[in-house]
Design a protein around this motif. Structure first.
Motif, PDB file in Angstrom:
ATOM      1  N   ASP A 124      -0.961  -6.184  -2.004  1.00 60.75           N
ATOM      2  CA  ASP A 124      -1.354  -5.433  -0.868  1.00 60.75           C
ATOM      3  C   ASP A 124      -1.635  -4.055  -1.390  1.00 60.75           C
ATOM      4  N   MET A 125      -2.756  -3.120  -0.959  1.00 57.00           N
ATOM      5  CA  MET A 125      -3.000  -1.951  -1.477  1.00 57.00           C
ATOM      6  C   MET A 125      -3.324  -1.167  -0.094  1.00 57.00           C
ATOM      7  N   ASP A 126      -3.019  -0.062   0.068  1.00 58.74           N
ATOM      8  CA  ASP A 126      -3.557   0.914   1.263  1.00 58.74           C
ATOM      9  C   ASP A 126      -4.004   2.373   0.608  1.00 58.74           C
ATOM     10  N   SER A 127      -5.031   2.942   1.162  1.00 57.47           N
ATOM     11  CA  SER A 127      -5.682   4.171   0.877  1.00 57.47           C
ATOM     12  C   SER A 127      -5.635   4.852   1.971  1.00 57.47           C
ATOM     13  N   THR A 128      -5.387   6.233   1.751  1.00 53.26           N
ATOM     14  CA  THR A 128      -5.765   7.237   2.822  1.00 53.26           C
ATOM     15  C   THR A 128      -7.034   7.508   2.961  1.00 53.26           C
ATOM     16  N   GLU A 129      -8.023   7.032   2.274  1.00 53.28           N
ATOM     17  CA  GLU A 129      -9.466   7.227   2.513  1.00 53.28           C
ATOM     18  C   GLU A 129      -9.935   6.273   3.171  1.00 53.28           C
ATOM     19  N   THR A 130     -10.873   6.412   3.980  1.00 48.25           N
ATOM     20  CA  THR A 130     -11.800   5.201   4.802  1.00 48.25           C
ATOM     21  C   THR A 130     -12.630   4.663   3.908  1.00 48.25           C
ATOM     22  N   ALA A 131     -12.769   3.096   3.756  1.00 50.65           N
ATOM     23  CA  ALA A 131     -13.447   2.434   2.884  1.00 50.65           C
ATOM     24  C   ALA A 131     -13.423   2.752   1.453  1.00 50.65           C
ATOM     25  N   TYR A 132     -12.176   2.974   0.972  1.00 46.61           N
ATOM     26  CA  TYR A 132     -11.695   3.353  -0.422  1.00 46.61           C
ATOM     27  C   TYR A 132     -12.118   2.154  -1.394  1.00 46.61           C
ATOM     28  N   PHE A 133     -11.880   0.694  -0.614  1.00 45.46           N
ATOM     29  CA  PHE A 133     -12.006  -0.489  -1.905  1.00 45.46           C
ATOM     30  C   PHE A 133     -13.407  -0.976  -1.616  1.00 45.46           C
ATOM     31  N   SER A 134     -13.913  -1.113  -2.661  1.00 47.38           N
ATOM     32  CA  SER A 134     -15.453  -1.831  -2.624  1.00 47.38           C
ATOM     33  C   SER A 134     -15.484  -3.191  -2.961  1.00 47.38           C
ATOM     34  N   ASP A 135     -16.369  -3.778  -2.934  1.00 44.28           N
ATOM     35  CA  ASP A 135     -16.465  -5.135  -3.450  1.00 44.28           C
ATOM     36  C   ASP A 135     -15.995  -5.641  -4.956  1.00 44.28           C
ATOM     37  N   GLU A 136     -16.562  -4.434  -5.575  1.00 45.85           N
ATOM     38  CA  GLU A 136     -16.366  -4.442  -6.953  1.00 45.85           C
ATOM     39  C   GLU A 136     -14.634  -4.605  -7.117  1.00 45.85           C
ATOM     40  N   ASP A 137     -14.116  -3.538  -6.301  1.00 42.18           N
ATOM     41  CA  ASP A 137     -12.732  -3.522  -6.422  1.00 42.18           C
ATOM     42  C   ASP A 137     -11.814  -4.829  -5.964  1.00 42.18           C
ATOM     43  N   ARG A 138     -12.559  -5.567  -5.164  1.00 44.86           N
ATOM     44  CA  ARG A 138     -12.150  -6.988  -4.604  1.00 44.86           C
ATOM     45  C   ARG A 138     -12.236  -7.881  -5.762  1.00 44.86           C
TER      46      ARG A 138
END
Ligand code: SME
Length: 163
Positions: free
Chosen positions: A133-147
């Motif tokens: 599980d990962m969280d970010s303080t930025e909206t939409a931080y994780f992209s499909d490439e990150d997935r």
């Protein structure tokens, strides 16, 4: 062993190639699962400048139990099907949440979190082990490439755990 701060490349393929190498370097050769997961959470969190939480929840009966992590204190048990983590378990697939405020049932642990990604970790026999599980303080931080990259990293962690 001392951790050497490195600068991760901006390009995602090179970024994830390096992340996998770092996981092998800092978690390899360790038979204890808690030790592997503890260092894996540290390696993963250090790689993402925008991440405020990175860690593991492990299947324990019908709930996920908090495992090693980096970040603020978090909820210790999440029932299957609840929150983003329990949803990823129920669906058996990664869940990327661009805005946690829009995910019904999101379990808030750190109120500064804006986006989240949850990656299931499977055993070699296909059984469910837990989630990254990962969280970010930025909206939409994780992209499909990150997935895709984090799904590879989760496989690396499963290999290190020899599960
Ligand atoms: N937000 C998660 C709970 C865990 S914290 O993010 C660390 C969820 O909804 O499952």
């Amino acid at each position: 062993m001392s951790y050497i701060e490195i600068e991760y490349p901006a390009e995602k393929p090179a970024f994830y190639d390096l992340l996998n190498k770092q996981l092998l370097e800092y978690c390899g050769g360790e038979p204890d699962k808690t030790a592997v997961l503890a260092n894996a959470s540290a390696v993963i969190k250090a790689a993402f400048s925008g991440a405020n939480w990175a860690g593991f929840y492990l299947a324990d009966g019908e709930a996920l139990k908090l495992g090693p992590f980096q970040g603020r204190p978090a909820v210790s048990r999440i029932p299957k099907g609840k929150g983003v983590c329990g949803t990823a378990w129920q669906r058996g697939e990664s869940v990327v949440v661009e805005d946690v405020g829009c995910f019904e049932g999101h379990i808030a642990c750190d109120c500064s979190s804006r986006s989240e990604i949850v990656i299931p970790i499977f055993k070699s026999d296909g059984g469910f082990f837990g989630v990254l599980d990962m969280d970010s303080t930025e909206t939409a931080y994780f992209s499909d490439e990150d997935r895709a990259g984090l799904e590879d990293a989760a496989k690396t962690v499963a290999g290190l755990l020899e599960i």
